[in-house]
Design a protein around this motif. Structure first.
Motif, PDB file in Angstrom:
ATOM      1  N   ALA A   1       0.824  -1.206   0.000  1.00 56.67           N
ATOM      2  CA  ALA A   1       0.000   0.000   0.000  1.00 56.67           C
ATOM      3  C   ALA A   1       0.857   1.255   0.000  1.00 56.67           C
ATOM      4  N   SER A   2       0.345   2.295  -0.624  1.00 62.17           N
ATOM      5  CA  SER A   2       1.021   3.587  -0.616  1.00 62.17           C
ATOM      6  C   SER A   2      -0.008   4.693  -0.807  1.00 62.17           C
ATOM      7  N   GLY A   3       0.389   5.915  -0.437  1.00 62.41           N
ATOM      8  CA  GLY A   3      -0.468   7.074  -0.662  1.00 62.41           C
ATOM      9  C   GLY A   3      -1.421   7.400   0.468  1.00 62.41           C
ATOM     10  N   PHE A   4      -1.347   6.682   1.572  1.00 60.37           N
ATOM     11  CA  PHE A   4      -2.186   6.971   2.727  1.00 60.37           C
ATOM     12  C   PHE A   4      -1.503   6.408   3.976  1.00 60.37           C
ATOM     13  N   THR A   5      -2.034   6.775   5.135  1.00 60.58           N
ATOM     14  CA  THR A   5      -1.454   6.329   6.408  1.00 60.58           C
ATOM     15  C   THR A   5      -1.963   4.921   6.699  1.00 60.58           C
ATOM     16  N   PHE A   6      -1.225   3.959   6.193  1.00 68.23           N
ATOM     17  CA  PHE A   6      -1.637   2.559   6.199  1.00 68.23           C
ATOM     18  C   PHE A   6      -2.054   2.069   7.589  1.00 68.23           C
ATOM     19  N   SER A   7      -1.273   2.408   8.597  1.00 64.75           N
ATOM     20  CA  SER A   7      -1.486   1.831   9.929  1.00 64.75           C
ATOM     21  C   SER A   7      -2.828   2.217  10.543  1.00 64.75           C
ATOM     22  N   THR A   8      -3.459   3.257  10.037  1.00 62.74           N
ATOM     23  CA  THR A   8      -4.701   3.742  10.648  1.00 62.74           C
ATOM     24  C   THR A   8      -5.958   3.215   9.965  1.00 62.74           C
ATOM     25  N   TYR A   9      -5.798   2.412   8.924  1.00 62.75           N
ATOM     26  CA  TYR A   9      -6.950   1.923   8.166  1.00 62.75           C
ATOM     27  C   TYR A   9      -7.086   0.411   8.243  1.00 62.75           C
TER      28      TYR A   9
ATOM     29  N   SER B   1      -7.278  -1.869  12.057  1.00 68.23           N
ATOM     30  CA  SER B   1      -6.003  -1.209  12.346  1.00 68.23           C
ATOM     31  C   SER B   1      -5.361  -1.805  13.596  1.00 68.23           C
ATOM     32  N   GLY B   2      -6.165  -2.370  14.465  1.00 72.06           N
ATOM     33  CA  GLY B   2      -5.651  -3.007  15.676  1.00 72.06           C
ATOM     34  C   GLY B   2      -5.405  -4.490  15.526  1.00 72.06           C
ATOM     35  N   SER B   3      -5.496  -4.976  14.266  1.00 75.52           N
ATOM     36  CA  SER B   3      -5.227  -6.376  13.908  1.00 75.52           C
ATOM     37  C   SER B   3      -6.277  -7.372  14.384  1.00 75.52           C
ATOM     38  N   ASN B   4      -7.476  -6.901  14.654  1.00 80.17           N
ATOM     39  CA  ASN B   4      -8.593  -7.836  14.827  1.00 80.17           C
ATOM     40  C   ASN B   4      -9.010  -8.330  13.446  1.00 80.17           C
TER      41      ASN B   4
ATOM     42  N   ARG C   1      -0.987  -8.169   8.882  1.00 78.05           N
ATOM     43  CA  ARG C   1      -0.470  -6.898   8.358  1.00 78.05           C
ATOM     44  C   ARG C   1       0.872  -6.579   8.993  1.00 78.05           C
ATOM     45  N   ASP C   2       1.708  -5.848   8.253  1.00 83.30           N
ATOM     46  CA  ASP C   2       2.978  -5.356   8.742  1.00 83.30           C
ATOM     47  C   ASP C   2       2.969  -3.851   8.493  1.00 83.30           C
ATOM     48  N   ASN C   3       2.697  -3.085   9.527  1.00 87.57           N
ATOM     49  CA  ASN C   3       2.574  -1.635   9.362  1.00 87.57           C
ATOM     50  C   ASN C   3       3.912  -0.988   9.012  1.00 87.57           C
ATOM     51  N   ALA C   4       5.017  -1.606   9.406  1.00 82.51           N
ATOM     52  CA  ALA C   4       6.337  -1.059   9.061  1.00 82.51           C
ATOM     53  C   ALA C   4       6.604  -1.162   7.559  1.00 82.51           C
ATOM     54  N   LYS C   5       5.970  -2.159   6.931  1.00 82.80           N
ATOM     55  CA  LYS C   5       6.173  -2.359   5.490  1.00 82.80           C
ATOM     56  C   LYS C   5       4.967  -1.910   4.669  1.00 82.80           C
TER      57      LYS C   5
END
Length: 114
Positions: free
Chosen positions: A24-32, A53-56, A71-75
């Motif tokens: 993913a790119s172009g947005f704040t991935f970790s919050t979606y 976003s909390g991995s549920n 998900r890997d929010n760092a990547k």
């Protein structure tokens, strides 16, 4: 702009495994929240799995116990580990974000056949 690029599809025998990735790119991935969908020939696109976003997570009944979304929010990447694949899992797989500027990408083809 919001961009999702799926990869990792291929041809696999029944009972086999594949791991799909969505960069993913172009947005704040970790919050979606993110999701995987699939579309088989002649069928409508259908829900496969969802991760907050909390991995549920939650899954379609047809894949529960066989598929795992992570998900890997760092990547900025969401994954779909698919085990015990069946011919009826054959489809183009797409990832989705709930960002308002989302549009469907090209997807990645998964074919389960002997």
């Amino acid at each position: 702009q919001v961009q999702l690029v799926e990869s990792g599809g291929g041809l696999v025998q029944p009972g086999g495994s594949l791991k799909l990735s969505c960069a993913a790119s172009g947005f704040t991935f970790s919050t979606y929240a993110m999701a995987w969908y699939r579309q088989a020939p002649g069928n409508q696109r259908e829900f496969v799995a969802h991760i907050t976003s909390g991995s549920n997570t939650n899954y379609a009944d047809s894949v529960k116990g066989r598929f795992t979304i992570s998900r890997d929010n760092a990547k900025n990447t969401v994954y779909l580990q698919m085990n015990s694949l069946k011919p009826e899992d054959t489809a183009v797989y797409y990832c989705k974000t709930y960002h308002p500027d989302f549009s469907w990408g090209q997807g990645t083809q998964v074919t389960v056949s002997s």
